[in-house]
Enzyme design. Structure first.
Site, short mmCIF file in Angstrom:
data_model
loop_
_atom_site.label_atom_id
_atom_site.label_comp_id
_atom_site.label_asym_id
_atom_site.label_seq_id
_atom_site.Cartn_x
_atom_site.Cartn_y
_atom_site.Cartn_z
N TYR A 248 -41.38 48.22 62.12
CA TYR A 248 -39.94 48.13 62.56
C TYR A 248 -39.34 46.74 61.87
O TYR A 248 -38.00 46.84 61.53
CB TYR A 248 -39.81 48.05 63.89
CG TYR A 248 -38.28 47.84 64.58
CD1 TYR A 248 -37.44 48.81 64.56
CD2 TYR A 248 -38.33 46.69 65.07
CE1 TYR A 248 -36.25 48.68 65.24
CE2 TYR A 248 -36.98 46.48 65.91
CZ TYR A 248 -36.01 47.35 65.83
OH TYR A 248 -34.82 47.21 66.51
N ALA B 143 -40.03 45.42 58.94
CA ALA B 143 -39.74 45.59 57.80
C ALA B 143 -38.68 46.13 57.38
O ALA B 143 -37.98 45.84 56.47
CB ALA B 143 -41.09 46.27 57.00
N ILE C 103 -31.89 41.99 74.74
CA ILE C 103 -30.83 42.35 75.71
C ILE C 103 -31.14 43.02 76.76
O ILE C 103 -32.03 44.06 76.78
CB ILE C 103 -29.82 43.08 74.68
CG1 ILE C 103 -29.19 42.43 73.28
CG2 ILE C 103 -28.49 43.30 75.47
CD1 ILE C 103 -28.98 41.11 73.67
#
Length: 251
Positions: free
Chosen positions: A157, A159, A190
């Protein structure tokens, strides 16, 4: 930017818009005057509830089932944007997902699926949307703070998201002469409905843990990320391009 006016007259496509950050961006753009098309991979309560919320807002809004990691579905989504809206001034590439996996056991299929769903899908939508966009348009790609802090179990992810930063910078150079701006938003941790889905004790533990990593001592909100997306999509950001905007509370 007054409510109802920041994006008045602009037409937007926001991918992955029925949950989390994407949903916040869809609603913020609709509330500030844009006509919005968004997509989702599966019909569920989140898609139905978003349709109901958008129906209460002025403008033309469409919630379409499409997996942008599938090239033919991405092309169909753009065709529906053209049919429903007649063109686009805003593209927000928000869709993307991955499954955490230790690097030693990361298989070829998982690597390929993560690159396809995050990086390749962004490229295909940007390239396909060019024929619908003109001078003054804005592309906003959603990255992640993992590109500079790293994440154990998320090499694939990280990369993909790091590649999006370089992709965005180069695309901004190429599309600048055409009057099209391209930027990245890199959210930190978040507070979304995914956190609320956890057991209350675990949710509280994670909120406290991640809050300690930030200078502000708290998690970010969906509304705070959406506000940056609205700014980047608006004429107010007319001289902002090729940038990676961190919305992370300073991790």
């Amino acid at each position: 930017m007054s409510a109802g006016g920041a994006l008045a007259g602009r037409r937007a496509l926001v991918t992955g818009g029925t949950k989390g950050i994407g949903r916040g961006v869809v609603l913020a753009m609709a509330q500030t005057g844009a006509d919005v098309v968004t997509c989702h991979r599966a019909d569920d309560d989140s898609a139905a509830s978003l349709r109901a919320e958008l129906a209460e807002l002025p403008g033309k809004h469409h919630v379409i089932r499409a997996d942008v990691a599938q090239p033919e579905q991405a092309r169909r989504l753009l065709a529906e944007c053209e049919s429903a809206l007649g063109g686009l001034e805003v593209l927000v590439n928000n869709a993307g997902a991955f499954r955490p996996r230790p690097y030693a056991t990361l298989g070829e299929d998982e690597w390929a699926a993560t690159i396809a769903g995050n990086l390749t899908a962004t490229h295909q939508l940007c390239q396909g949307a060019l024929r619908l966009m003109g001078p003054g348009s804005s592309i906003v790609n959603v990255g992640s703070t993992v590109t500079f802090v790293g994440m154990a179990g998320g090499v694939h992810y990280t990369a993909a998201k790091a590649a999006i930063v370089g992709y965005t910078r180069s695309l901004a150079r190429e599309l600048g002469p055409d009057g099209i701006r391209v930027n990245v938003i890199s959210p930190g941790r978040i507070d979304t409905e995914a956190m609320d889905a956890l057991e209350p004790q675990e949710a509280a533990r994670q909120r406290a843990m991640f809050a300690r990593f930030t200078a502000l001592g708290r998690l970010g909100t969906v509304a705070e990320v959406a506000a940056v997306a609205v700014f980047l999509a608006s004429p107010a950001a007319g001289y902002v391009t090729g940038q990676n905007i961190h919305v992370d509370g300073c991790v």
